[in-house]
Design an enzyme around this catalytic site. Structure first.
Site, short mmCIF file in Angstrom:
data_model
loop_
_atom_site.label_atom_id
_atom_site.label_comp_id
_atom_site.label_asym_id
_atom_site.label_seq_id
_atom_site.Cartn_x
_atom_site.Cartn_y
_atom_site.Cartn_z
N HIS A 29 -5.43 -3.86 9.84
CA HIS A 29 -4.46 -3.90 8.63
C HIS A 29 -4.62 -2.92 7.61
CE1 HIS A 29 -8.23 -6.23 6.66
NE2 HIS A 29 -8.25 -4.95 6.27
N ASN A 37 -8.75 -4.80 12.44
CA ASN A 37 -7.68 -5.76 12.98
C ASN A 37 -6.44 -4.62 12.90
OD1 ASN A 37 -6.82 -6.16 10.59
ND2 ASN A 37 -6.99 -8.59 10.94
N ASP A 76 -4.79 -3.80 -3.29
CA ASP A 76 -4.64 -5.37 -3.21
C ASP A 76 -5.76 -5.93 -4.02
OD1 ASP A 76 -6.94 -4.04 -1.69
OD2 ASP A 76 -6.11 -4.49 0.15
N GLU A 78 -1.77 -8.12 7.11
CA GLU A 78 -2.29 -8.46 8.33
C GLU A 78 -1.53 -8.47 9.54
OE1 GLU A 78 -5.54 -8.80 8.50
OE2 GLU A 78 -6.48 -10.54 7.02
C1 GLP Z 1 -10.43 -4.52 3.17
C2 GLP Z 1 -9.31 -4.02 2.10
C3 GLP Z 1 -8.55 -2.59 2.95
C4 GLP Z 1 -9.55 -1.72 3.77
C5 GLP Z 1 -10.47 -2.73 4.82
C6 GLP Z 1 -11.53 -1.77 5.53
O1 GLP Z 1 -10.01 -5.56 3.75
N1 GLP Z 1 -8.25 -4.81 2.08
O2 GLP Z 1 -7.75 -1.93 2.28
O3 GLP Z 1 -9.15 -0.75 4.20
O4 GLP Z 1 -11.05 -3.64 3.98
O5 GLP Z 1 -12.67 -1.73 4.78
P1 GLP Z 1 -13.91 -0.77 5.17
O6 GLP Z 1 -13.58 0.65 4.65
O7 GLP Z 1 -15.12 -1.48 4.30
O8 GLP Z 1 -14.03 -0.95 6.58
#
Ligand code: GLP
Length: 236
Positions: free
Chosen positions: A138, A136, A67, A143
């Site tokens: 995702h 959440n 992404d 989402e």
């Molecule tokens: C972002 C990314 C996700 C990732 C998520 C969790 O929203 N788009 O791909 O998995 O954060 O991030 P973290 O590993 O910092 O908790």
């Protein structure tokens, strides 16, 4: 689905890096699906260290990222392209033209999304997809919703995601409100999936989500239908 609970973030990172390294050894021209966020940082550090030690060769590796924020270009330190350069690409012998991150500045986002999916096909599909998970539920930026979106698409970020990711920005107002994300179809087409997570909240989410039903309200639950999915996590 294999759920592997380990003791701490170091162990999560070590095991995840070993799986990715094994993929590279087995198939030196593998296509790796990569993720951003805080979870994979330790994994990338290990891959960089093993590359520097002469153990890992990225010269034929191709990567596709999950992404990107809309409106940020790759020179913006908050962009996911920048994150990948900073945490992995600039430290290993990967060819820049073999690294793909959705273009958050595309004039025509729909065309960019279609191109991204076609490019994954052209590359022959993803051999191993690394994932984190949002608070959440995702994956990528898929989402919670009433349905799963299969293709790469433009998404409006949920307020919970904006708040969670605000820690990387000066203020929550600076967090982009939209992103381009690989769809759940792109993720599910990967031959292998590896999800990593750390922390009490994430560990509880994982154990609750994967014990329950597949639902687009918790997008990660789609992984229960994947034939080769490993989840490595810790409650620390
Ligand atoms: C972002 C990314 C996700 C990732 C998520 C969790 O929203 N788009 O791909 O998995 O954060 O991030 P973290 O590993 O910092 O908790």
């Amino acid at each position: 689905m294999r759920l592997i609970r380990v003791n701490n973030y170091e162990e999560v990172s070590e095991r995840a890096a070993m799986m990715i390294a094994a993929q590279i050894q087995l198939k030196p021209d593998a296509v790796l699906g990569l993720a951003t966020g805080s979870s994979p940082v330790g994994t990338y550090q290990r891959l960089v260290a093993w590359h520097r030690a002469g153990k890992l060769d990225f010269s034929q590796i191709k990567t596709v990222n999950l992404d990107e924020y809309v409106g940020l270009d790759g020179t913006d330190p908050q962009s996911y392209r920048y994150f990948m350069e900073d945490n992995l690409f600039s430290h290993v012998n990967i060819a820049k033209e073999n690294t793909f991150v959705p273009n958050g500045k595309a004039d025509d986002p729909a065309a960019e999304c279609a191109w991204y999916d076609a490019n994954m096909e052209r590359l022959g599909g993803v051999d191993l997809q690394l994932l984190g998970i949002g608070n959440n539920g995702h994956i990528g930026f898929n989402e919670p919703a009433d349905f799963f979106t299969v293709e790469t698409h433009l998404v409006d970020l949920k307020e919970s995601t904006i708040q969670a990711n605000a820690r990387f920005f000066d203020s929550p107002d600076d967090v982009p409100r939209q992103a381009v994300t690989m769809g759940t179809g792109g993720i599910m087409k990967a031959a292998k999936v590896l999800l990593i997570a750390a922390g009490k909240e994430k560990a509880e989410l994982i154990e609750r989500a994967f014990a329950g039903q597949v639902t687009p309200q918790i997008p990660a639950t789609i992984l229960k239908l994947h034939a080769d999915c490993t989840v490595i996590y810790c409650g620390d």
